[in-house]
Design a protein around this motif. Structure first.
Motif, PDB file in Angstrom:
ATOM      1  N   GLN A   1       0.824  -1.201   0.000  1.00  0.00           N
ATOM      2  CA  GLN A   1       0.000   0.000   0.000  1.00  0.00           C
ATOM      3  C   GLN A   1       0.862   1.258   0.000  1.00  0.00           C
ATOM      4  O   GLN A   1       1.901   1.321   0.663  1.00  0.00           O
ATOM      5  CB  GLN A   1      -0.934   0.002   1.207  1.00  0.00           C
ATOM      6  N   ASN A   2       0.418   2.238  -0.759  1.00  0.00           N
ATOM      7  CA  ASN A   2       1.091   3.529  -0.846  1.00  0.00           C
ATOM      8  C   ASN A   2       0.232   4.561  -0.123  1.00  0.00           C
ATOM      9  O   ASN A   2      -0.793   4.995  -0.646  1.00  0.00           O
ATOM     10  CB  ASN A   2       1.267   3.915  -2.321  1.00  0.00           C
ATOM     11  N   PRO A   3       0.619   4.962   1.084  1.00  0.00           N
ATOM     12  CA  PRO A   3      -0.227   5.884   1.859  1.00  0.00           C
ATOM     13  C   PRO A   3      -0.442   7.227   1.165  1.00  0.00           C
ATOM     14  O   PRO A   3      -1.491   7.849   1.312  1.00  0.00           O
ATOM     15  CB  PRO A   3       0.526   6.050   3.176  1.00  0.00           C
ATOM     16  N   TRP A   4       0.532   7.691   0.382  1.00  0.00           N
ATOM     17  CA  TRP A   4       0.366   8.933  -0.353  1.00  0.00           C
ATOM     18  C   TRP A   4      -0.781   8.802  -1.350  1.00  0.00           C
ATOM     19  O   TRP A   4      -1.619   9.682  -1.476  1.00  0.00           O
ATOM     20  CB  TRP A   4       1.659   9.276  -1.099  1.00  0.00           C
ATOM     21  N   HIS A   5      -0.768   7.699  -2.069  1.00  0.00           N
ATOM     22  CA  HIS A   5      -1.788   7.480  -3.094  1.00  0.00           C
ATOM     23  C   HIS A   5      -3.161   7.310  -2.446  1.00  0.00           C
ATOM     24  O   HIS A   5      -4.146   7.890  -2.903  1.00  0.00           O
ATOM     25  CB  HIS A   5      -1.419   6.239  -3.908  1.00  0.00           C
ATOM     26  N   ILE A   6      -3.233   6.521  -1.375  1.00  0.00           N
ATOM     27  CA  ILE A   6      -4.510   6.307  -0.690  1.00  0.00           C
ATOM     28  C   ILE A   6      -5.043   7.631  -0.132  1.00  0.00           C
ATOM     29  O   ILE A   6      -6.233   7.931  -0.233  1.00  0.00           O
ATOM     30  CB  ILE A   6      -4.351   5.282   0.453  1.00  0.00           C
ATOM     31  N   GLY A   7      -4.150   8.430   0.442  1.00  0.00           N
ATOM     32  CA  GLY A   7      -4.563   9.721   0.992  1.00  0.00           C
ATOM     33  C   GLY A   7      -5.156  10.626  -0.074  1.00  0.00           C
ATOM     34  O   GLY A   7      -6.170  11.292   0.154  1.00  0.00           O
TER      35      GLY A   7
ATOM     36  N   ASN B   1      -1.631  10.374   8.570  1.00  0.00           N
ATOM     37  CA  ASN B   1      -0.559  11.336   8.784  1.00  0.00           C
ATOM     38  C   ASN B   1       0.406  10.867   9.878  1.00  0.00           C
ATOM     39  O   ASN B   1       0.481  11.419  10.966  1.00  0.00           O
ATOM     40  CB  ASN B   1      -1.140  12.707   9.150  1.00  0.00           C
ATOM     41  N   LYS B   2       1.126   9.825   9.569  1.00  0.00           N
ATOM     42  CA  LYS B   2       2.107   9.277  10.492  1.00  0.00           C
ATOM     43  C   LYS B   2       3.085   8.423   9.701  1.00  0.00           C
ATOM     44  O   LYS B   2       2.829   8.032   8.570  1.00  0.00           O
ATOM     45  CB  LYS B   2       1.433   8.443  11.578  1.00  0.00           C
ATOM     46  N   GLY B   3       4.187   8.119  10.280  1.00  0.00           N
ATOM     47  CA  GLY B   3       5.163   7.263   9.618  1.00  0.00           C
ATOM     48  C   GLY B   3       5.654   7.863   8.313  1.00  0.00           C
ATOM     49  O   GLY B   3       6.158   8.983   8.272  1.00  0.00           O
TER      50      GLY B   3
END
Length: 300
Positions: free
Chosen positions: A174-180, A210-212
Motif C-alpha cells: 500500500q502507498n499511503p500517499w496514493h490512498i490519501g 498522517n504518520k510514519g
C-alpha cells in the motif's frame, strides 16, 4: 513501417500488419466512441511520429475521416481490439494526453459537438475499457474520475474514486500517499453532493494516515484541513471548523502566495467560521484579505 493492405476478415496477425506505433494509434482509436470523435482533438493528442502514421492509416482507410469526425470501421474494431492488447498503461497514456491538452482554441471552433458531449462520450468509453483491465492501484480509475469531474458528473466521479480506493486498499504493497489522495478526492465528491458527514469521515481517514511515511507537504496539509473545515461548516460544527481552517491557514501561509486560489478559499471560510462563532473582527479581517487577494489575482 506502413500498414499493409489487410482484409478485416484476414487471419494475419496485427503484429505482422502494423508497426508498433501504428498499433498504438489504432489502440487509441479503439477506445473512442463508435459514433465518432473530433478529428482535430485526436490528432493533437498524438506524437509527431504518430501523426504521420495517423494520416497513412486514414489514407489507407483503416481510419475514417468524415464530417470533422474520426471513426474506426466496425470491422477493424471487432477484429483487432483483442489483438491490440489494451492495458492499463496504454489507456492511461491516452487519457493523460487528452486531459493535459490545451483545448482552448479547439473548443472555440467546435460547433458540431458541444464540449460536454465530447467529454461525456470519452468518460463512458474509457469507463467501459477500464472495467475490463487490471488496475491494481486505481490509477486508471482516477483518470476516468477526472473526465467526469470536468463535466461535473459528481456521482459518476465518486463511483470511479471509490473503485480506486478499493484497489488501493486491496493492494499487496500500500502507498499511503496514493490512498490519501484518493480519500481526499472522495471527501470532495461527498462535499459537492451535500453529504457532509461522509465527507468528514473520509477527511479523518486522510488525517489518520498522517504518520510514519505519510508526511504531506504544507500545500497538501492545507488542502486536507480545508476540506475538513468545509465538511464541519456543512454540519454546523463551527468551532471545530474554525480549528481545522486555522490549521489550513497556517500551512497555506507557509507554502502559497497571497493570491493563491486555495489561500483565498481558506480566507473566505475562515470569515464564515469566525462570524458563526462570534468573532466579528476576525471575520471581517479574513473577508477583507480574501477580497484584496482576489482582486490582485484578477489584475494579474
Amino acid at each position: 513501417t506502413h500498414p499493409i493492405a489487410l482484409d478485416p476478415e484476414s487471419t494475419v496477425s496485427i503484429n505482422d500488419a502494423f508497426s508498433s506505433q501504428a498499433q498504438q494509434v489504432l489502440r487509441f482509436a479503439c477506445l473512442l466512441p463508435e459514433e465518432g470523435f473530433p478529428w482535430e482533438l485526436f490528432r493533437q493528442c498524438l506524437s509527431e511520429e504518430q501523426q504521420q502514421i495517423f494520416f497513412t492509416l486514414v489514407s489507407s482507410q483503416y481510419l475514417i475521416h468524415r464530417d470533422e469526425l474520426l471513426m474506426l470501421p466496425p470491422a477493424m474494431r471487432n477484429t483487432y481490439l483483442i489483438q491490440l492488447r489494451l492495458t492499463r498503461e496504454n489507456c492511461a497514456d491516452f487519457l493523460d494526453r487528452l486531459l493535459q491538452y490545451d483545448r482552448t482554441r479547439f473548443w472555440q471552433r467546435l460547433h458540431f459537438l458541444r464540449r460536454r458531449d465530447v467529454l461525456l462520450q470519452l468518460a463512458q468509453t474509457f469507463g467501459q475499457a477500464a472495467k475490463g483491465l487490471h488496475d491494481p492501484d486505481g490509477t486508471l480509475s482516477l483518470r476516468c474520475a477526472a473526465f467526469y469531474a470536468e463535466i461535473n458528473e459528481v456521482s459518476n466521479e465518486l463511483q470511479w474514486c471509490m473503485r480506486a480506493a478499493q484497489a488501493c486498499e486491496a493492494a499487496n504493497v500500500q502507498n499511503p500517499w496514493h490512498i490519501g489522495n484518493v480519500y481526499l478526492r472522495i471527501a470532495d465528491c461527498y462535499q459537492r453532493l451535500g453529504d457532509h458527514a461522509t465527507s468528514l469521515k473520509y477527511c479523518k481517514k486522510v488525517l489518520s494516515l498522517n504518520k510514519g511515511s505519510f508526511i504531506p507537504a504544507d500545500p497538501d496539509m492545507a488542502r486536507i484541513y480545508f476540506q475538513t473545515g468545509l465538511a464541519q461548516i456543512g454540519l454546523n460544527h463551527h468551532t471545530a471548523a474554525l480549528q481545522s481552517l486555522n490549521h489550513a491557514w497556517n500551512y497555506c501561509v507557509n507554502a502559497t502566495a497571497e493570491d493563491h486560489p486555495l489561500r483565498i478559499s481558506i480566507s473566505n471560510m475562515l470569515s464564515i467560521a469566525n462570524k458563526a462563532t462570534g468573532n466579528v473582527d476576525e471575520a471581517r479581517e479574513y473577508k477583507l484579505q480574501s477580497v484584496r487577494a482576489d482582486s490582485r489575482s484578477r489584475i494579474l
